[in-house]
Write a protein that holds these residues in place. Structure first.
Motif, PDB file in Angstrom:
ATOM      1  N   PRO A 100      12.126   8.749 -24.575  1.00  0.00           N
ATOM      2  CA  PRO A 100      11.751   8.705 -23.154  1.00  0.00           C
ATOM      3  C   PRO A 100      11.277   7.309 -22.767  1.00  0.00           C
ATOM      4  N   ALA A 101      11.416   6.994 -21.486  1.00  0.00           N
ATOM      5  CA  ALA A 101      11.011   5.660 -21.016  1.00  0.00           C
ATOM      6  C   ALA A 101       9.560   5.642 -20.515  1.00  0.00           C
ATOM      7  N   TYR A 102       9.092   6.775 -19.977  1.00  0.00           N
ATOM      8  CA  TYR A 102       7.748   6.847 -19.393  1.00  0.00           C
ATOM      9  C   TYR A 102       7.092   8.183 -19.752  1.00  0.00           C
ATOM     10  N   SER A 117       4.721   9.748 -12.441  1.00  0.00           N
ATOM     11  CA  SER A 117       3.761   8.817 -11.816  1.00  0.00           C
ATOM     12  C   SER A 117       3.759   7.454 -12.499  1.00  0.00           C
ATOM     13  N   ALA A 118       4.273   7.401 -13.725  1.00  0.00           N
ATOM     14  CA  ALA A 118       4.298   6.132 -14.474  1.00  0.00           C
ATOM     15  C   ALA A 118       5.555   5.310 -14.196  1.00  0.00           C
ATOM     16  N   VAL A 119       6.516   5.903 -13.507  1.00  0.00           N
ATOM     17  CA  VAL A 119       7.774   5.192 -13.218  1.00  0.00           C
ATOM     18  C   VAL A 119       7.536   4.179 -12.100  1.00  0.00           C
ATOM     19  N   PRO A 120       7.846   2.893 -12.318  1.00  0.00           N
ATOM     20  CA  PRO A 120       7.620   1.863 -11.291  1.00  0.00           C
ATOM     21  C   PRO A 120       8.398   2.145 -10.008  1.00  0.00           C
ATOM     22  N   GLY A 121       7.811   1.737  -8.897  1.00  0.00           N
ATOM     23  CA  GLY A 121       8.433   1.971  -7.593  1.00  0.00           C
ATOM     24  C   GLY A 121       9.815   1.358  -7.457  1.00  0.00           C
ATOM     25  N   GLU A 176      17.214   3.720  -8.110  1.00  0.00           N
ATOM     26  CA  GLU A 176      17.916   4.968  -8.420  1.00  0.00           C
ATOM     27  C   GLU A 176      18.226   5.743  -7.143  1.00  0.00           C
ATOM     28  N   ARG A 177      17.279   5.746  -6.211  1.00  0.00           N
ATOM     29  CA  ARG A 177      17.504   6.436  -4.927  1.00  0.00           C
ATOM     30  C   ARG A 177      18.669   5.780  -4.176  1.00  0.00           C
ATOM     31  N   GLU A 178      18.734   4.469  -4.251  1.00  0.00           N
ATOM     32  CA  GLU A 178      19.823   3.718  -3.602  1.00  0.00           C
ATOM     33  C   GLU A 178      21.179   4.089  -4.220  1.00  0.00           C
ATOM     34  N   ILE A 179      21.215   4.181  -5.558  1.00  0.00           N
ATOM     35  CA  ILE A 179      22.450   4.547  -6.261  1.00  0.00           C
ATOM     36  C   ILE A 179      22.879   5.966  -5.907  1.00  0.00           C
ATOM     37  N   LEU A 180      21.906   6.881  -5.914  1.00  0.00           N
ATOM     38  CA  LEU A 180      22.207   8.287  -5.612  1.00  0.00           C
ATOM     39  C   LEU A 180      22.675   8.464  -4.163  1.00  0.00           C
ATOM     40  N   LYS A 182      15.845  15.288 -11.021  1.00  0.00           N
ATOM     41  CA  LYS A 182      16.561  15.524 -12.277  1.00  0.00           C
ATOM     42  C   LYS A 182      16.572  14.258 -13.136  1.00  0.00           C
ATOM     43  N   TYR A 183      16.789  13.131 -12.505  1.00  0.00           N
ATOM     44  CA  TYR A 183      16.779  11.840 -13.201  1.00  0.00           C
ATOM     45  C   TYR A 183      15.411  11.572 -13.821  1.00  0.00           C
ATOM     46  N   LEU A 184      14.346  11.843 -13.048  1.00  0.00           N
ATOM     47  CA  LEU A 184      12.986  11.624 -13.538  1.00  0.00           C
ATOM     48  C   LEU A 184      12.676  12.522 -14.740  1.00  0.00           C
TER      49      LEU A 184
END
Length: 290
Positions: free
Chosen positions: A184-186, A190-194, A200-204, A228-230
């Motif tokens: 896992p990366a995080y 809440s730990a995932v950087p903005g 990812e939102r832009e890609i989706l 789902k990605y998170l």
């Protein structure tokens, strides 16, 4: 005399010597890189001069533990054969022990520690001279747990540490095994950087172009896919490796435990290995002859 950090870095890469040794040689030679390298060769500090430029992407991950604290190190060499040797493993083990017992702020400070009458750096250089391969202490980490501490080694190539608040040793070890296997990366969302979320939102959102649905439905689809990605990249969101029917988050809730920190090391991760292009070399030789 002020020596630029980049010059020190170049001399380190060229000689395989420690930062302080390189800085001292550069000061003595008024910042002359070639003269500093020659001075270090003459004083026996750069016996590994040629070997230091070679890529060391094999090696071992070693964990040294005492109670609820542990240190994990990555020590690199050039071949798997040397990585498995007793001398290399003993050196890597001593580095891990020193990393736990002496809170050094950096790798440079760590290798200057005295262990049984000689510094780790002196031992590293002696090992290079004896074995004939470049050897490097790449990184280390110390982890202390307020509750249970888990450590796991997959052979000597992957290692992980997990610190829990609450829980028990068995749970901590299971989670360390999960981290080693799933990477896992995080810890959680809440730990995932903005900026990672925004990208990812832009890609989706881009992926939904062409779908003939109302904007509010598209927005819900994007957010659903983002969740789902998170779940895929966060420890708490992932299905537990030993029981995929439950998530790590649910497993922790059952034990009233919380993950404070986790670290995963993999030998050679991020090191660029030189790819031999035999055909390309032959073609280059042919072109030179015509």
């Amino acid at each position: 005399m002020n020596i630029p950090a980049d010059t020190v870095k170049q001399l380190r890469e060229r000689t395989g010597a420690g930062m302080m040794e390189c800085k001292k040689a550069l000061v003595e030679t008024q910042g002359d890189l070639d003269a500093a390298a020659e001075l270090m060769r003459k004083s026996g500090l750069a016996k590994a001069d040629k070997k230091a430029a070679r890529v060391a992407a094999e090696g071992a991950i070693v964990v040294h533990r005492l109670g609820k604290s542990a240190a994990m190190v990555e020590v690199n060499c050039e071949t798997d054969f040397v990585a498995r040797s007793e001398e290399f493993q003993a050196f890597a083990g001593d580095v891990a022990k020193a990393a736990l017992e002496h809170p050094a702020p950096s790798v440079d400070a760590l290798v200057q520690l005295d262990v049984n009458g000689s510094t780790l750096e002196e031992r590293r250089r002696a090992l290079i001279a004896k074995i004939g391969e470049n050897i490097a202490v790449r990184r280390f980490v110390r982890v202390s747990a307020p509750g249970a501490l888990g450590d796991y080694l997959h052979g000597a190539r992957i290692g992980s540490l997990v610190a829990l608040e609450g829980g028990n040793e068995a749970l901590a070890r299971d989670l360390a095994m999960h981290v080693a296997a799933i990477n896992p990366a995080y810890i959680d969302a809440s730990a995932v950087p903005g900026d990672v979320l925004d990208k990812e939102r832009e890609i989706l959102t881009e992926q939904t172009k062409g779908e003939k649905k109302p904007p509010e439905i598209i927005a819900k689809m994007v957010e659903g896919r983002l969740r789902k990605y998170l779940a895929e990249i966060t420890l708490l969101g992932q299905p537990f490796v030993k029981d995929p029917e439950i998530t790590v988050e649910k497993l922790l809730k059952k034990s009233a435990a919380r993950v404070v920190e986790f670290v995963r090391y993999e030998v050679g991760s991020g090191i660029e290995k030189k790819q031999d292009d035999f055909v390309g070399e032959v073609m280059a030789q042919v072109k030179k002859q015509h």
